[in-house]
Structures are given as C-alpha cells and as structure tokens.
Design a protein around this motif. Structure first.
Motif, PDB file in Angstrom:
ATOM      1  N   GLU A   7       0.885  -1.076   0.081  1.00  0.00           N
ATOM      2  CA  GLU A   7       0.162   0.168  -0.184  1.00  0.00           C
ATOM      3  C   GLU A   7       0.840   1.360  -0.072  1.00  0.00           C
ATOM      4  OE1 GLU A   7      -3.311   2.523   0.452  1.00  0.00           O
ATOM      5  OE2 GLU A   7      -1.469   2.503   1.677  1.00  0.00           O
ATOM      6  N   GLU A  85      -7.345  -6.498   2.803  1.00  0.00           N
ATOM      7  CA  GLU A  85      -8.697  -6.495   2.441  1.00  0.00           C
ATOM      8  C   GLU A  85      -9.599  -6.265   3.915  1.00  0.00           C
ATOM      9  OE1 GLU A  85     -10.389  -9.587   0.053  1.00  0.00           O
ATOM     10  OE2 GLU A  85      -9.081  -8.909  -1.638  1.00  0.00           O
ATOM     11  N   ASP A  86      -9.131  -6.939   4.878  1.00  0.00           N
ATOM     12  CA  ASP A  86      -9.857  -6.536   6.159  1.00  0.00           C
ATOM     13  C   ASP A  86      -8.654  -6.861   7.325  1.00  0.00           C
ATOM     14  OD1 ASP A  86     -11.006  -7.180   8.839  1.00  0.00           O
ATOM     15  OD2 ASP A  86     -12.486  -8.608   7.701  1.00  0.00           O
ATOM     16  N   LYS A 108      -7.812   4.623  12.962  1.00  0.00           N
ATOM     17  CA  LYS A 108      -7.821   5.426  11.715  1.00  0.00           C
ATOM     18  C   LYS A 108      -6.605   6.058  11.436  1.00  0.00           C
ATOM     19  CE  LYS A 108     -11.673   7.130   9.724  1.00  0.00           C
ATOM     20  NZ  LYS A 108     -12.594   6.091   9.551  1.00  0.00           N
ATOM     21  N   GLU A 111      -5.667   9.261   5.105  1.00  0.00           N
ATOM     22  CA  GLU A 111      -6.581   8.971   3.908  1.00  0.00           C
ATOM     23  C   GLU A 111      -7.796   8.272   4.569  1.00  0.00           C
ATOM     24  OE1 GLU A 111      -3.750   7.246   1.059  1.00  0.00           O
ATOM     25  OE2 GLU A 111      -3.900   9.174   0.111  1.00  0.00           O
ATOM     26  N   LEU A 113      -8.242   5.515   6.272  1.00  0.00           N
ATOM     27  CA  LEU A 113      -7.921   4.166   6.001  1.00  0.00           C
ATOM     28  C   LEU A 113      -7.945   3.275   7.520  1.00  0.00           C
ATOM     29  CD1 LEU A 113      -5.622   3.740   3.030  1.00  0.00           C
ATOM     30  CD2 LEU A 113      -8.132   3.089   3.102  1.00  0.00           C
ATOM     31  N   GLN A 114      -8.195   1.949   7.552  1.00  0.00           N
ATOM     32  CA  GLN A 114      -7.989   1.431   8.953  1.00  0.00           C
ATOM     33  C   GLN A 114      -6.531   0.853   8.571  1.00  0.00           C
ATOM     34  OE1 GLN A 114     -10.927   2.417  10.195  1.00  0.00           O
ATOM     35  NE2 GLN A 114     -10.793   0.661  11.373  1.00  0.00           N
ATOM     36  N   GLY A 132      -6.052  -0.861   5.175  1.00  0.00           N
ATOM     37  CA  GLY A 132      -7.161  -1.460   4.201  1.00  0.00           C
ATOM     38  C   GLY A 132      -8.339  -0.488   4.594  1.00  0.00           C
ATOM     39  N   GLU A 133      -9.491  -0.929   3.722  1.00  0.00           N
ATOM     40  CA  GLU A 133     -10.697  -0.152   3.936  1.00  0.00           C
ATOM     41  C   GLU A 133     -11.326  -0.629   5.312  1.00  0.00           C
ATOM     42  OE1 GLU A 133     -12.246   2.031   1.524  1.00  0.00           O
ATOM     43  OE2 GLU A 133     -10.279   1.918   0.244  1.00  0.00           O
ATOM     44  N   LYS A 134     -11.366  -1.972   5.594  1.00  0.00           N
ATOM     45  CA  LYS A 134     -12.153  -2.274   6.911  1.00  0.00           C
ATOM     46  C   LYS A 134     -11.308  -3.003   7.801  1.00  0.00           C
ATOM     47  CE  LYS A 134     -13.830  -6.157   4.666  1.00  0.00           C
ATOM     48  NZ  LYS A 134     -15.170  -7.259   4.556  1.00  0.00           N
TER      49      LYS A 134
END
Ligand code: ZN
Length: 134
Positions: A7, A85-86, A108, A111, A113-114, A132-134
């Motif tokens: 990332e 992903e998670d 948090k 950007e 993101l988590q 990631g997103e979650k």
C-alpha cells in the motif's frame, strides 16, 4: 489472509518542506496530499508510484514515534504497509501465529483508512503496517 499489494512505504524525514522537492524534482513525482495526524504526532505527504504510495512522515513532537525514530536512527525508511482487505482479521491472524501486535484492533490512519501495526521484534526488524478499507 495475504496482502494484495504494498500500500505504501513510510519514510521518516526531518522536514516535509525540505524533502518534497527531491521527490518532485529528481524523481518527477507529485505530492497529492499533505495531512496532519495529531494522534500519531506526524504530518504526512503522499506520492503515488503506480499502485504504491510513498508516505513521508515529519514529526510534530520530539516525543512522538517519528520524533524518537529520527533521534535514534535519522532519516530513512520507517515502515512497510501491506494492503489487506480486512485489517481486523489480518491482525487477528497474525496474532494467532504468535506475532506481537502494536495495535490489537484497527485504528484510523491517514486517508481515512483502517491501519494496524505489528511489532518489529516479531517481524524480523521491519515495522509492518496493515492497511485497508475495513
Ligand atoms: Zn503508514
């Protein structure tokens, strides 16, 4: 769970103002965001290199994590962030494998993101972030 890509790479710098011109003029990248993250006592600047980002980290407090890192090691690569992903599941999976976590649960990051960090003592010296997103 395995990472989909790198990332970003986190790089500790003394000053964003002094380091951004290197990335822009020498490497031809452009800084697309500057963000202060008070919880981590840093100001960050982001560049994209393909799917991967560079995250420059400037300390806003000598007692913060980047302030201490700069004091001990000077400027340089600070951490490697894998896209997951998670993040919560990835942290749990790592802990089940015996990895020591800095963050037991995602928090948090930049950007929106988590993010969650693994302890470098458990990762052969590389401060590792899941992102990631979650
Ligand atoms: Zn990071």
């Amino acid at each position: 769970m395995k990472p989909t890509h790198i990332e970003h790479i986190g790089i500790a710098v003394k000053s964003l103002d002094e380091s951004i011109p290197y990335y822009e003029k020498v490497l031809g990248l452009s800084c697309y965001a500057i963000e202060e993250i008070p919880g981590q006592k840093v100001r960050t600047a982001f560049f994209k290199v393909g799917q991967t980002k560079l995250e420059l980290l400037e300390s806003t407090d000598p007692e913060g994590p980047i302030g201490k890192f700069l004091d001990k090691k000077g400027e340089g690569i600070h951490h490697l962030a894998f896209a997951m992903e998670d993040v919560a599941t990835a942290l749990n999976d790592a802990e089940e494998q015996g990895v020591r976590l800095i963050d037991k649960k995602p928090r948090k990051g930049a950007e929106g993101l988590q993010i969650g960090f693994l302890h470098p003592k458990s990762t052969h010296g590389v401060l590792t972030e899941f992102c990631g997103e979650k």
